[in-house]
Design a protein around this motif. Structure first.
Motif, PDB file in Angstrom:
ATOM      1  N   MET A   1       0.833  -1.195   0.000  1.00 23.59           N
ATOM      2  CA  MET A   1       0.000   0.000   0.000  1.00 23.59           C
ATOM      3  C   MET A   1       0.872   1.251   0.000  1.00 23.59           C
ATOM      4  O   MET A   1       0.566   2.231  -0.673  1.00 23.59           O
ATOM      5  CB  MET A   1      -0.926  -0.032   1.218  1.00 23.59           C
ATOM      6  N   ASP A   2       1.973   1.218   0.760  1.00 20.74           N
ATOM      7  CA  ASP A   2       2.853   2.374   0.862  1.00 20.74           C
ATOM      8  C   ASP A   2       3.475   2.703  -0.501  1.00 20.74           C
ATOM      9  O   ASP A   2       3.588   3.857  -0.877  1.00 20.74           O
ATOM     10  CB  ASP A   2       3.929   2.116   1.913  1.00 20.74           C
ATOM     11  N   GLY A   3       3.855   1.656  -1.251  1.00 22.60           N
ATOM     12  CA  GLY A   3       4.422   1.860  -2.581  1.00 22.60           C
ATOM     13  C   GLY A   3       3.415   2.463  -3.540  1.00 22.60           C
ATOM     14  O   GLY A   3       3.756   3.313  -4.364  1.00 22.60           O
ATOM     15  N   PHE A   4       2.167   2.035  -3.418  1.00 23.81           N
ATOM     16  CA  PHE A   4       1.104   2.586  -4.272  1.00 23.81           C
ATOM     17  C   PHE A   4       0.916   4.071  -4.007  1.00 23.81           C
ATOM     18  O   PHE A   4       0.769   4.864  -4.932  1.00 23.81           O
ATOM     19  CB  PHE A   4      -0.207   1.829  -4.040  1.00 23.81           C
ATOM     20  N   LEU A   5       0.905   4.458  -2.730  1.00 23.11           N
ATOM     21  CA  LEU A   5       0.728   5.863  -2.379  1.00 23.11           C
ATOM     22  C   LEU A   5       1.892   6.710  -2.879  1.00 23.11           C
ATOM     23  O   LEU A   5       1.689   7.828  -3.368  1.00 23.11           O
ATOM     24  CB  LEU A   5       0.556   6.027  -0.870  1.00 23.11           C
ATOM     25  N   GLN A   6       3.093   6.182  -2.765  1.00 23.75           N
ATOM     26  CA  GLN A   6       4.262   6.918  -3.281  1.00 23.75           C
ATOM     27  C   GLN A   6       4.175   7.081  -4.794  1.00 23.75           C
ATOM     28  O   GLN A   6       4.483   8.148  -5.325  1.00 23.75           O
ATOM     29  CB  GLN A   6       5.551   6.215  -2.887  1.00 23.75           C
ATOM     30  N   ASP A   7       3.767   6.021  -5.485  1.00 23.72           N
ATOM     31  CA  ASP A   7       3.612   6.105  -6.935  1.00 23.72           C
ATOM     32  C   ASP A   7       2.524   7.097  -7.323  1.00 23.72           C
ATOM     33  O   ASP A   7       2.696   7.901  -8.245  1.00 23.72           O
ATOM     34  CB  ASP A   7       3.283   4.727  -7.529  1.00 23.72           C
ATOM     35  N   TRP A   9       1.476   9.626  -5.552  1.00 27.27           N
ATOM     36  CA  TRP A   9       1.975  10.965  -5.237  1.00 27.27           C
ATOM     37  C   TRP A   9       2.936  11.452  -6.331  1.00 27.27           C
ATOM     38  O   TRP A   9       2.891  12.603  -6.741  1.00 27.27           O
ATOM     39  CB  TRP A   9       2.665  10.957  -3.880  1.00 27.27           C
ATOM     40  N   GLY A  10       3.797  10.565  -6.812  1.00 31.23           N
ATOM     41  CA  GLY A  10       4.726  10.917  -7.890  1.00 31.23           C
ATOM     42  C   GLY A  10       3.991  11.301  -9.163  1.00 31.23           C
ATOM     43  O   GLY A  10       4.360  12.269  -9.840  1.00 31.23           O
ATOM     44  N   VAL A  11       2.945  10.558  -9.487  1.00 36.85           N
ATOM     45  CA  VAL A  11       2.147  10.869 -10.673  1.00 36.85           C
ATOM     46  C   VAL A  11       1.447  12.224 -10.508  1.00 36.85           C
ATOM     47  O   VAL A  11       1.435  13.054 -11.426  1.00 36.85           O
ATOM     48  CB  VAL A  11       1.119   9.747 -10.957  1.00 36.85           C
ATOM     49  N   MET A  16       1.053  17.926 -11.933  1.00 36.91           N
ATOM     50  CA  MET A  16       0.950  19.336 -11.545  1.00 36.91           C
ATOM     51  C   MET A  16       2.103  20.153 -12.131  1.00 36.91           C
ATOM     52  O   MET A  16       1.910  21.267 -12.620  1.00 36.91           O
ATOM     53  CB  MET A  16       0.915  19.460 -10.015  1.00 36.91           C
ATOM     54  N   SER A  17       3.290  19.594 -12.109  1.00 34.04           N
ATOM     55  CA  SER A  17       4.454  20.285 -12.661  1.00 34.04           C
ATOM     56  C   SER A  17       4.321  20.457 -14.172  1.00 34.04           C
ATOM     57  O   SER A  17       4.616  21.529 -14.719  1.00 34.04           O
ATOM     58  CB  SER A  17       5.730  19.516 -12.323  1.00 34.04           C
ATOM     59  N   SER A  18       3.859  19.423 -14.852  1.00 31.08           N
ATOM     60  CA  SER A  18       3.674  19.505 -16.313  1.00 31.08           C
ATOM     61  C   SER A  18       2.615  20.542 -16.670  1.00 31.08           C
ATOM     62  O   SER A  18       2.782  21.307 -17.623  1.00 31.08           O
ATOM     63  CB  SER A  18       3.274  18.147 -16.878  1.00 31.08           C
TER      64      SER A  18
END
Length: 133
Positions: A1-7, A9-11, A16-18
Protein backbone atom coordinates in the motif's frame (compact mmCIF):
# COMPACT_ATOMS: atom_id res chain seq x y z
CA UNK A 1 0.00 0.00 0.00
CA UNK A 2 2.85 2.37 0.86
CA UNK A 3 4.42 1.86 -2.58
CA UNK A 4 1.10 2.59 -4.27
CA UNK A 5 0.73 5.86 -2.38
CA UNK A 6 4.26 6.92 -3.28
CA UNK A 7 3.61 6.10 -6.94
CA UNK A 8 0.30 7.98 -6.89
CA UNK A 9 1.98 10.96 -5.24
CA UNK A 10 4.73 10.92 -7.89
CA UNK A 11 2.15 10.87 -10.67
CA UNK A 12 0.17 13.72 -9.07
CA UNK A 13 3.18 15.97 -8.54
CA UNK A 14 4.47 15.19 -12.03
CA UNK A 15 1.09 16.11 -13.54
CA UNK A 16 0.95 19.34 -11.55
CA UNK A 17 4.45 20.28 -12.66
CA UNK A 18 3.67 19.51 -16.31
CA UNK A 19 0.46 21.55 -16.16
CA UNK A 20 2.36 24.48 -14.66
CA UNK A 21 5.10 24.32 -17.31
CA UNK A 22 2.50 24.18 -20.10
CA UNK A 23 0.76 27.21 -18.63
CA UNK A 24 4.05 29.12 -18.51
CA UNK A 25 4.70 28.24 -22.15
CA UNK A 26 1.33 29.66 -23.21
CA UNK A 27 1.77 32.79 -21.07
CA UNK A 28 5.18 33.54 -22.56
CA UNK A 29 4.27 32.59 -26.13
CA UNK A 30 1.34 35.04 -26.30
CA UNK A 31 1.84 38.77 -26.40
CA UNK A 32 -1.08 39.58 -24.10
CA UNK A 33 -0.80 40.27 -20.39
CA UNK A 34 -1.17 37.60 -17.74
CA UNK A 35 -4.31 39.28 -16.37
CA UNK A 36 -5.94 39.53 -19.80
CA UNK A 37 -5.21 35.87 -20.37
CA UNK A 38 -7.08 34.99 -17.17
CA UNK A 39 -10.14 37.00 -18.27
CA UNK A 40 -10.19 35.42 -21.75
CA UNK A 41 -9.59 31.88 -20.52
CA UNK A 42 -12.30 32.31 -17.89
CA UNK A 43 -14.99 33.22 -20.42
CA UNK A 44 -13.91 30.67 -23.03
CA UNK A 45 -13.60 27.86 -20.48
CA UNK A 46 -16.97 28.74 -18.91
CA UNK A 47 -18.71 28.59 -22.30
CA UNK A 48 -17.00 25.29 -23.16
CA UNK A 49 -18.02 23.81 -19.81
CA UNK A 50 -21.62 24.92 -20.41
CA UNK A 51 -21.53 23.10 -23.75
CA UNK A 52 -19.95 19.98 -22.26
CA UNK A 53 -22.36 19.67 -19.34
CA UNK A 54 -25.25 20.72 -21.59
CA UNK A 55 -26.45 23.44 -19.28
CA UNK A 56 -27.39 27.02 -20.17
CA UNK A 57 -25.13 29.86 -19.09
CA UNK A 58 -27.83 30.84 -16.60
CA UNK A 59 -27.15 27.63 -14.66
CA UNK A 60 -24.80 27.67 -11.70
CA UNK A 61 -23.26 24.35 -12.68
CA UNK A 62 -20.89 25.60 -15.45
CA UNK A 63 -19.79 28.52 -13.28
CA UNK A 64 -19.13 26.25 -10.29
CA UNK A 65 -17.10 23.91 -12.50
CA UNK A 66 -15.11 26.93 -13.69
CA UNK A 67 -14.52 27.97 -10.08
CA UNK A 68 -13.33 24.45 -9.17
CA UNK A 69 -10.94 24.33 -12.13
CA UNK A 70 -9.53 27.76 -11.37
CA UNK A 71 -9.08 26.88 -7.69
CA UNK A 72 -7.18 23.77 -8.77
CA UNK A 73 -5.10 25.88 -11.17
CA UNK A 74 -4.19 28.35 -8.43
CA UNK A 75 -3.35 25.45 -6.09
CA UNK A 76 -0.93 24.18 -8.73
CA UNK A 77 0.63 27.65 -8.90
CA UNK A 78 1.06 27.73 -5.11
CA UNK A 79 2.50 24.22 -5.15
CA UNK A 80 5.07 24.92 -7.89
CA UNK A 81 6.08 28.50 -7.14
CA UNK A 82 7.67 29.96 -4.04
CA UNK A 83 7.74 33.74 -3.87
CA UNK A 84 9.88 35.68 -1.39
CA UNK A 85 6.73 37.31 0.00
CA UNK A 86 3.87 34.82 0.65
CA UNK A 87 1.34 37.63 1.05
CA UNK A 88 2.14 38.88 -2.43
CA UNK A 89 1.89 35.36 -3.84
CA UNK A 90 -1.49 34.68 -2.20
CA UNK A 91 -2.72 38.12 -3.29
CA UNK A 92 -1.73 37.41 -6.89
CA UNK A 93 -3.53 34.06 -6.72
CA UNK A 94 -6.71 35.70 -5.42
CA UNK A 95 -6.49 38.34 -8.15
CA UNK A 96 -6.12 35.60 -10.79
CA UNK A 97 -9.14 33.79 -9.38
CA UNK A 98 -11.25 36.96 -9.32
CA UNK A 99 -10.26 37.98 -12.86
CA UNK A 100 -11.08 34.53 -14.19
CA UNK A 101 -14.54 34.13 -12.68
CA UNK A 102 -15.78 37.75 -12.60
CA UNK A 103 -16.90 38.18 -16.23
CA UNK A 104 -18.65 34.77 -16.40
CA UNK A 105 -20.41 35.62 -13.10
CA UNK A 106 -21.47 39.01 -14.46
CA UNK A 107 -22.81 37.53 -17.71
CA UNK A 108 -24.58 34.73 -15.83
CA UNK A 109 -26.19 37.22 -13.44
CA UNK A 110 -27.30 39.44 -16.32
CA UNK A 111 -28.75 36.45 -18.19
CA UNK A 112 -30.60 35.30 -15.06
CA UNK A 113 -31.89 38.71 -13.98
CA UNK A 114 -32.54 40.26 -17.39
CA UNK A 115 -32.99 37.48 -19.96
CA UNK A 116 -34.56 40.01 -22.33
CA UNK A 117 -31.07 41.46 -22.85
CA UNK A 118 -30.06 38.19 -24.52
CA UNK A 119 -33.21 37.61 -26.60
CA UNK A 120 -33.49 40.71 -28.73
CA UNK A 121 -33.38 38.74 -31.98
CA UNK A 122 -36.11 36.39 -30.74
CA UNK A 123 -38.21 39.36 -29.57
CA UNK A 124 -37.95 41.03 -32.95
CA UNK A 125 -38.99 37.86 -34.75
CA UNK A 126 -41.96 37.44 -32.41
CA UNK A 127 -42.97 41.10 -32.96
CA UNK A 128 -42.81 40.63 -36.74
CA UNK A 129 -45.03 37.54 -36.53
CA UNK A 130 -47.57 39.46 -34.43
CA UNK A 131 -47.66 42.32 -36.95
CA UNK A 132 -48.29 39.93 -39.85
CA UNK A 133 -51.39 38.45 -38.19
Amino acid sequence: MDGFLQDAWGVLTGAMSSWHQGKLLVEHALTISHDTLHVLVGVILWLLIALLVRRPITSWRPWLWLLAIICWNETVDLWNETWPDPGEQFGEGLKDLALTVFLPALIMAAARLRPDLFRQGASRARDRRKRRK
